[in-house]
Design an enzyme around this catalytic site. Structure first.
Site, PDB file in Angstrom:
ATOM      1  N   HIS A 177      53.853  38.561  35.387  1.00 23.86           N
ATOM      2  CA  HIS A 177      53.566  37.151  35.082  1.00 23.86           C
ATOM      3  C   HIS A 177      53.640  36.942  33.573  1.00 23.86           C
ATOM      4  O   HIS A 177      52.701  37.213  32.842  1.00 23.86           O
ATOM      5  CB  HIS A 177      52.187  36.779  35.611  1.00 23.86           C
ATOM      6  CG  HIS A 177      51.952  35.294  35.700  1.00 23.86           C
ATOM      7  ND1 HIS A 177      52.715  34.364  35.019  1.00 23.86           N
ATOM      8  CD2 HIS A 177      51.036  34.578  36.414  1.00 23.86           C
ATOM      9  CE1 HIS A 177      52.267  33.153  35.300  1.00 23.86           C
ATOM     10  NE2 HIS A 177      51.257  33.245  36.144  1.00 23.86           N
ATOM     11  N   HIS A 180      53.397  30.340  31.795  1.00 21.87           N
ATOM     12  CA  HIS A 180      52.292  29.387  31.936  1.00 21.87           C
ATOM     13  C   HIS A 180      51.166  29.552  30.919  1.00 21.87           C
ATOM     14  O   HIS A 180      50.065  29.061  31.127  1.00 21.87           O
ATOM     15  CB  HIS A 180      51.704  29.449  33.355  1.00 21.87           C
ATOM     16  CG  HIS A 180      52.718  29.219  34.416  1.00 21.87           C
ATOM     17  ND1 HIS A 180      52.512  29.537  35.738  1.00 21.87           N
ATOM     18  CD2 HIS A 180      53.991  28.718  34.356  1.00 21.87           C
ATOM     19  CE1 HIS A 180      53.594  29.238  36.445  1.00 21.87           C
ATOM     20  NE2 HIS A 180      54.507  28.732  35.617  1.00 21.87           N
ATOM     21  N   TYR A 182      49.709  32.460  29.913  1.00 21.48           N
ATOM     22  CA  TYR A 182      48.848  33.619  30.084  1.00 21.48           C
ATOM     23  C   TYR A 182      49.262  34.710  29.083  1.00 21.48           C
ATOM     24  O   TYR A 182      50.103  34.475  28.219  1.00 21.48           O
ATOM     25  CB  TYR A 182      48.878  34.083  31.539  1.00 21.48           C
ATOM     26  CG  TYR A 182      48.305  33.042  32.472  1.00 21.48           C
ATOM     27  CD1 TYR A 182      46.964  32.670  32.377  1.00 21.48           C
ATOM     28  CD2 TYR A 182      49.098  32.385  33.408  1.00 21.48           C
ATOM     29  CE1 TYR A 182      46.428  31.686  33.203  1.00 21.48           C
ATOM     30  CE2 TYR A 182      48.572  31.398  34.236  1.00 21.48           C
ATOM     31  CZ  TYR A 182      47.232  31.056  34.122  1.00 21.48           C
ATOM     32  OH  TYR A 182      46.710  30.076  34.926  1.00 21.48           O
TER      33      TYR A 182
END
Length: 373
Positions: A177, A180, A182
């Site tokens: 990931h 976004h 993070y």
């Protein structure tokens, strides 16, 4: 075009298998990762296995799980989000893998570190401070710990250990990931990365941390085990953010990541049909595929008439057609499409699309995020 013609076209375009390293996905539809907090203590139970298996049985070729925390104290911000470490959690994930495979699907865990998005004092490790490249929240507020070299090394190792565990448990690949706002994305973005060492400065330098995570994961798994990287321009709470203003800047990000061992890029946008840059119809996934030479996954309001932000306002999203999606996939602009809310609300979304049963597709309501159906 008659509905029967549309159904035949959808079946032809979306039912093609796709091979990525050791993985052959039976069709072009993936389930997008969606956090729901249904794993008390971070352990996915039988209900989570049933939830993913039902989507696989409904025709979804590739399941990308909700984000799962890697083994680092500051990785998470909820005690009910699943983790990807510890015997109890990994045993739960092994049951999920078996259930999805038995239903005919393939599955990857999304490996996650929230970085500065962590709330101070939150579980699962209340004493761990929010950590990021410069200790800056997404709005630029100093509110946490600026990571030192030992911190970076520990996080890199945690991602690599999780990737190795995924292969050992029988998963078909992993997704990192990096989107976004993070942790990984916080290093990529100039607004949150003010470092003056080798991990900050130019866009290529800001990519170093992500590339080292990719390389460590690649080294920890078999050479043909797929490693996906999820990326985005937008950040949570800042939907106008731009990681790369031009294709050249985007190349400075995806080039090093591809060289480090990314198998494919999962490109998160709010609306898949919007062009990313002027003078081209390509969306973000299309540009990333063109620049990196790697396969790409697109996502963003597929099959629904409003974007995910409406979920936070408890708005219903109605069913809409996918002709624009098929146009792009027929041109091989990208290789797979990830479906989020439409698939959450309708586990048989893929099968209904393949079989021309679009009149049976279900709208999405925000309350569905609180169910396990």
């Amino acid at each position: 075009m008659h509905s029967s013609d549309s159904a035949a076209r959808a079946a032809q375009v979306l039912s093609r298998p796709f091979t990525l390293g050791s993985l052959t996905v039976p069709n072009r539809i993936a389930m997008a990762p969606m956090t729901r907090e249904f794993s008390p203590g971070g352990v996915p139970g039988a209900d989570v296995a049933d939830y993913y298996a039902r989507r696989a049985a409904g025709g979804t070729g590739l399941i990308i799980t909700e984000g799962t925390y890697v083994d680092h104290p500051a990785a998470g911000t909820s005690g009910a989000v699943p983790r990807f470490h510890g015997e109890d959690a990994l045993a739960g994930w092994e049951r999920v893998v078996r259930a999805v495979h038995a239903a005919g699907g393939t599955i990857m865990p999304q490996l996650w570190h929230v970085g500065m998005a962590r709330a101070a004092g939150a579980p699962p490790f209340p004493d761990a401070p929010p950590s990021g490249p410069s200790g800056l929240a997404l709005d630029g507020t100093p509110s946490g710990h600026a990571m030192n070299q030992q911190d970076l090394d520990d996080v890199i190792a945690a991602f690599a250990d999780a990737a190795a565990s995924a292969e050992r448990l029988g998963f078909d690949g992993v997704e990192l990931h990096g989107a976004h706002g993070y942790l990984i994305d916080q290093f990529l973005w100039s607004a949150t990365n003010h470092r003056t060492d080798a991990y900050g400065g130019s866009l290529r330098a800001r990519t170093r941390f992500a590339a080292e995570i990719v390389a460590a994961c690649r080294a920890a798994v078999s050479p043909d085990f797929p490693v996906l990287f999820r990326m985005s321009q937008w950040k949570m709470g800042n939907y106008q953010a731009r990681l790369a203003e031009t294709p050249d800047e985007l190349q400075a990000v995806v080039g090093p990541l591809g060289d480090a061992g990314v198998s494919a890029f999962h490109c998160s946008t709010r609306r898949y049909w919007l062009p990313e840059y002027e003078d081209s119809d390509l969306n973000l996934a299309g540009w990333v595929k063109k620049l990196s030479g790697k396969p790409a996954v697109s996502v963003g309001s597929v099959g629904l008439d409003n974007e995910f932000i409406g979920t936070f306002r408890a708005e219903q999203a109605g069913v809409t057609g996918i002709d624009r999606l098929l146009d792009r996939m027929e041109r091989d602009e990208f290789d797979l499409v990830a479906v989020g809310r439409a698939l959450l609300g309708d586990p048989e979304w893929a099968a209904k699309v393949f079989e021309g049963r679009t009149g049976e597709l279900q709208p999405f309501e925000a309350s569905m995020l609180r169910t396990l159906s």
